[in-house]
Scaffold this motif. Structure first.
Motif, short mmCIF file in Angstrom:
data_model
loop_
_atom_site.label_atom_id
_atom_site.label_comp_id
_atom_site.label_asym_id
_atom_site.label_seq_id
_atom_site.Cartn_x
_atom_site.Cartn_y
_atom_site.Cartn_z
N LEU A 212 0.81 -1.21 0.00
CA LEU A 212 0.00 0.00 0.00
C LEU A 212 0.85 1.26 0.00
O LEU A 212 0.57 2.22 -0.72
CB LEU A 212 -0.90 0.03 1.23
CG LEU A 212 -1.71 -1.22 1.52
CD1 LEU A 212 -2.58 -0.98 2.73
CD2 LEU A 212 -2.57 -1.57 0.32
N ALA A 213 1.90 1.26 0.82
CA ALA A 213 2.68 2.49 0.96
C ALA A 213 3.38 2.83 -0.34
O ALA A 213 3.46 4.00 -0.74
CB ALA A 213 3.69 2.32 2.09
N GLU A 216 0.82 4.17 -2.81
CA GLU A 216 0.42 5.51 -2.45
C GLU A 216 1.49 6.53 -2.84
O GLU A 216 1.18 7.64 -3.29
CB GLU A 216 0.16 5.58 -0.95
CG GLU A 216 -0.50 6.86 -0.53
CD GLU A 216 -0.49 7.01 0.97
OE1 GLU A 216 -1.55 7.22 1.54
OE2 GLU A 216 0.59 6.90 1.58
N GLU A 237 -3.91 10.44 -2.23
CA GLU A 237 -3.75 10.98 -0.88
C GLU A 237 -5.02 10.80 -0.04
O GLU A 237 -4.99 10.90 1.17
CB GLU A 237 -3.31 12.45 -0.91
CG GLU A 237 -4.22 13.39 -1.68
CD GLU A 237 -3.85 13.49 -3.16
OE1 GLU A 237 -3.26 12.53 -3.70
OE2 GLU A 237 -4.15 14.53 -3.77
N PHE A 240 -6.27 6.05 1.32
CA PHE A 240 -5.89 5.39 2.57
C PHE A 240 -5.99 6.33 3.77
O PHE A 240 -6.19 5.89 4.90
CB PHE A 240 -4.48 4.82 2.45
CG PHE A 240 -4.43 3.69 1.48
CD1 PHE A 240 -5.23 2.56 1.67
CD2 PHE A 240 -3.62 3.74 0.37
CE1 PHE A 240 -5.20 1.52 0.77
CE2 PHE A 240 -3.59 2.70 -0.53
CZ PHE A 240 -4.39 1.59 -0.34
N LEU A 251 -7.35 -2.70 5.13
CA LEU A 251 -6.01 -2.74 4.53
C LEU A 251 -5.12 -1.69 5.19
O LEU A 251 -4.00 -1.97 5.61
CB LEU A 251 -6.08 -2.42 3.04
CG LEU A 251 -6.42 -3.52 2.06
CD1 LEU A 251 -6.37 -2.96 0.65
CD2 LEU A 251 -5.44 -4.67 2.18
N ALA A 252 -5.65 -0.48 5.27
CA ALA A 252 -4.85 0.62 5.81
C ALA A 252 -4.48 0.35 7.27
O ALA A 252 -3.37 0.63 7.70
CB ALA A 252 -5.62 1.93 5.70
#
Lengths: 319, 622
Positions: A212-213, A216, A237, A240, A251-252
């Protein structure tokens, strides 16, 4: 502005033949009908866990898999790979495993020459010049050209993969987990390189990852997939930082973050739904803390939930 | 040439090569040798025994010189065998590649055809082909080649199916290549070695089969000599004049034997799996060959690794995977070990219980103390007793650590019964209890599952349950959540955290992920190039990293919630441990590096709880 890539009702069902003569045909719906658009110059991130249909989607977009339903439009024209050369100049695919995507029996030069020869019918002198230019832009030394793939580290091999995709000079590149096989310190090198190349060659990216990171950090917009369906789309932005679909929130919350205490964000016995026997209604309902009766009967569709954000949920989270 | 070296290291293969070489030399020298005409009959001189004047090997029933017939016959048999093998290999491989590459219906139709060909006993099939075409050496050759096509087709199809799914084939397709070009330039070079291997092991067979047909009178026709027809003609005189049968018989034996020995050697030398040492089974315990005195017990921790050095000796190169690493862990504590690939984190973990594959791994220094006892000097039986019972492992990929053919319950029971005399019933009850303790729902029915019937997260829970089976005191977890999805990872981490609090387990947690370390570990050691570059409590390290590597590595990790941004990167690549620089291994990538960093070894300085190996640390440590 025309969109670089437009997908409408795209779906893929893998048939599993059962019975003696393949009579009882069951299907696994790897990708359920989905629609989205990628404007030229955008990076669209696609996240989801294993088995959510990320790679199936990617392989359909580059024509390696035939969709069961729906249409794919690239720069306003329907996907047509009857002429592989013309198609290869439009869209390219970057593979997850940098080493296995390079033929072990060929030198890097032979690998790099293939797209130039096949797609652009370049002569030898022209090819050499172009390869030099590309190698220069991905920071690879020209002496690598005479070597074989097994002589390279993961980071270098992945850069060769980038170089090969660039050699086709495509408009769109599908990046399928391009950094997940790499070490953290090398991963950032490749990601920054990809970003620089994008502005240099005015590319459009579809960036697929389970991290995810990373998604993003590189994407303009993000699509969250669950069980073959889009559950949420929105600005990178926002998605998440301000999730609307309970799955996105899960997920976050699950991503390990420095400074956040360790708690399991959901019940400990939950498992993914069985793809051969999908539940009716929302696929996430069995894991969802907000699920109501309606979720187990009807399938939710993507609806705007404020701003540019869309979520497929009957009871989206509010901020 | 590594290939030839590997080939001749195998003595039998070398012998085969020498014998075959001699035979080939003799056969090739036929035009210059003073031989008699093989087909001239001289019935007055029948059955002359060997070693007679003018006939070194004697004569046959028509008085023809046996030596001459033998050499001409050998040449013919070899030629036919090799030619038949080439035909079978070409057609069979082409069929196999096409079936494997296109797959689906094409594959189905072709392979069912091949299956039908295989359904006939091959000698019957060969006889049928010869019967249809009429006797003759050429027809025998066709028959032998035809019956061997399925062997090649099936072999090559198997390899091709694996290759056709590989990403480089997709990449070639996207580079605009057509099917023919992909088959010829991408697939063929990759299956060529398999074809050669298959050929080298079948030429012997083909020679034998051709000889068989000739023996039955269906191959070479009189007066032409080949080894099979020579045997066939000598059959009637087997008792009275055995030399006429023995001469061609010994030659067939020598040829087939030497070809098979050489073929096996070629296969072993070419096969990448065998070459990488899959046949040299590692020992049950890592070799310990300490060059320095064993460090004295300093009484730290439950498990105490002191100045450990582990190396891999491959040929003349020495890979220094672990250099002077000291770590300890107390009951109820979780120690994180962070490092990138090649930093020596996994080798450190495996060295503890002597699990580093030997050869090539060797522990060259230090000690590993469990409750004060040095495990490196322990004998195998005492080490085996402690493996799993006192110190247990959890590995990265549960699919490859669980046995695919046994039910998970049986594997758990085995883990218990290896160490404790427990009845099956009690062991089963304990297994169910273990699955429950790692929160697997429906443990009673799940116990009957095979590993492939479980999801990745469930399998890793079984892996943890197995590690817990004997109530160990220490668990070494080597990237246990790297292969899992984030939501599953969060569950597994929470589970491990609960377990260590409930049971007072000491955990050594190996990972490359700072987020995981931050959530689970009390103390952290950072490894780079086989050395600890920094250690301290998790908060100290995360908030005030002292080593430039730690600081920059943390900056590389994107954190969720930051939106689109540029990522920090460390230029260059991690060092190769066979060629470590004399000074700091990170110096070539470090902005702060000075000449002093590159010169001599830099000590790990600080206290037992906080130390850094750097002469220009980011922060002074207390």
């Amino acid at each position: 502005m025309t969109s670089a890539l437009k997908v409408e009702n795209l779906a893929k069902t893998f048939e599993i033949s059962g019975g003696l003569f393949g009579r009882n045909k069951a299907g696994v719906r790897a990708v359920r009908p989905m629609s989205f658009e990628v404007p030229t110059g955008e990076t669209l991130g696609i996240v989801g866990e294993s088995g959510c249909g990320k790679s199936t989607l990617a392989r359909m977009l580059v024509g390696l898999l035939e969709p069961t339903e729906g249409t794919i439009e690239i720069e306003g024209k329907a996907l047509d790979n009857a002429d592989p050369a013309a198609f290869g100049r439009l869209i390219q695919y970057m593979f997850q495993d940098p080493v296995s995507s390079l033929n072990p029996r060929k030198t890097i030069k032979q690998i790099m020459e293939a797209p130039l020869k096949r797609l652009y019918c370049m002569g030898k002198a022209e090819r050499d010049k172009r390869i030099d230019e590309i190698f220069d832009s991905v920071n690879l030394r020209p002496e690598f050209l005479e070597r074989y793939p097994h002589e390279f580290s993961g980071g270098q091999a992945q850069r060769i993969g980038v170089a090969r995709a660039l050699a086709a000079a495509p408009r769109i590149i599908i990046l399928d987990e391009p950094v997940s096989a790499l070490d953290v310190s090398v991963q950032a090198q490749v990601l920054n390189l990809l970003r620089d190349l994008k502005s240099e060659f005015n590319l459009t990216y579809l960036f697929i990852s389970h991290d995810l990171a990373v998604v993003e950090a590189v994407s303009d917009r993000i699509v969250v997939l669950y069980f073959g369906s889009v559950v949420e789309i929105g600005k990178a932005e926002e998605v998440f930082a301000n999730p609307r679909h309970p799955y996105t929130k899960l997920l976050a919350d699950s991503a390990p973050v420095v400074g956040r205490p360790l708690t399991a964000p959901e019940q400990k016995d939950s498992e993914l739904p069985d793809p051969l026997n999908p539940p009716p209604g929302c696929a996430f309902a069995t894991r969802c803390p907000r699920a109501q009766e309606r979720c187990k009967k009807e399938e939710p569709v993507l609806e705007p939930v404020g701003g540019d954000q869309y979520a497929a949920c009957f009871y989206p989270l509010q901020d | 040439m590594t290939f030839l070296k590997l080939l001749f290291r195998n003595r039998l293969a070398a012998m085969g090569a020498v014998v075959l070489g001699l035979i080939l030399l003799l056969v090739l020298a036929i035009p210059v040798l003073p031989l008699q005409d093989p087909d001239v009959t001289n019935t007055g001189n029948r059955f002359v025994p060997p070693f007679s004047e003018g006939h070194l090997l004697g004569t046959d029933h028509l008085g023809r010189d046996l030596l001459s017939r033998l050499l001409y016959g050998t040449r013919l048999s070899l030629g036919v065998g090799i030619f038949a093998a080439l035909i079978a290999a070409t057609i069979g491989s082409a069929v196999g590649i096409i079936a494997g590459y296109f797959g689906g219906r094409t594959d189905n139709i072709i392979m069912r055809g091949i299956d039908m060909l295989m359904a006939f006993p091959y000698i019957l099939l060969a006889l049928a082909i010869v019967a249809a075409l009429g006797p003759g050496l050429l027809n025998a050759l066709i028959a032998v080649a035809a019956v061997n096509i399925p062997f090649f087709a099936r072999n090559i199809r198997g390899i091709t199916v694996g290759l056709a799914g590989r990403e480089f084939i997709d990449a070639a397709r996207l580079a605009g290549m057509g099917h023919t070009r992909i088959i010829l330039t991408e697939l063929l070079p990759n299956v060529l070695s398999t074809i050669v291997i298959a050929m080298s092991t079948t030429v012997g067979w083909m020679i034998l089969e051709t000889a068989g047909l000739s023996f039955l009178g269906l191959g070479s026709q009189p007066p032409q000599a080949d080894l099979g027809s020579m045997l066939g003609e000598a059959r009637s005189a087997l008792i009275t004049d055995p030399h006429t049968s023995i001469v061609p018989g010994v030659m067939i034996f020598l040829i087939v034997m030497s070809i098979n020995l050489l073929g096996d050697g070629v296969r072993d030398a070419l096969d990448p799996r065998l070459r990488s040492g899959a046949l040299s089974r590692p020992r049950a315990q890592t070799i310990v060959d300490r060059k320095s005195p064993v460090p004295a017990d300093d009484g730290n921790g439950l498990l105490n690794i002191q100045n450990l050095e582990t190396q891999f000796h491959v040929g003349k190169r020495i890979y220094r995977a672990v250099n002077d690493v000291s770590l300890f862990v107390n009951p109820g504590e979780c120690l994180g070990v962070i490092g990138e690939s090649g930093s020596g984190k996994s080798v450190t973990a495996l060295s503890v219980m002597g699990l580093v594959a030997s050869p090539p791994g060797v522990v060259t220094g230090g000690a590993v103390r469990y409750e004060g006892e040095d495990l490196l000097s322990a004998n195998f039986e005492s080490l085996r007793q402690k493996r799993g019972d006192k110190v247990a492992y959890i590995f990265q990929d549960p699919l490859s650590t669980l046995h695919p053919l046994y039910r998970v319950g049986d594997q758990l029971m085995e883990a218990i019964q290896v160490h404790h005399k427990v009845s099956d019933k009690d062991a089963r009850a304990k297994a169910v209890e273990l699955l429950k303790s790692v929160r697997i729902p429906n443990a009673e029915s799940r116990i009957r599952n095979y590993p492939h019937e479980m999801s990745g997260g469930m399998r890793q829970r079984v892996g943890i349950a197995m590690a817990l089976a004997n109530d160990p005191d220490v668990i070494i977890a080597d990237e246990p959540t790297t292969a899992l999805d984030v939501t599953v990872q969060a569950q597994i981490l929470a589970l491990l955290d609960d377990l260590r609090r409930e049971r007072g387990l000491a955990i050594i947690f190996i990972t490359h992920d700072f987020g995981v370390v931050a959530q689970l570990c009390d103390r952290v050691a950072v490894l780079y190039g086989g050395k600890i570059v920094e250690e301290g409590t998790t908060t100290d390290i995360l908030d005030h990293p002292a080593h430039p590597y730690t600081k920059r590595l943390m900056a590389c990790v994107p954190e969720l919630g930051g939106g689109k941004r540029e990522l920090a990167a460390i230029p260059g690549l991690p060092p190769i441990v066979s060629d470590l620089p004399p000074g700091c291994a990170f110096a070539p990538r470090c902005e702060k590096a000075t000449e002093a960093c590159k010169e001599g070894a830099i000590p790990l300085e600080g206290s037992e709880t906080r130390a850094v190996r750097c002469i220009h640390p980011e922060e002074e440590i207390a």
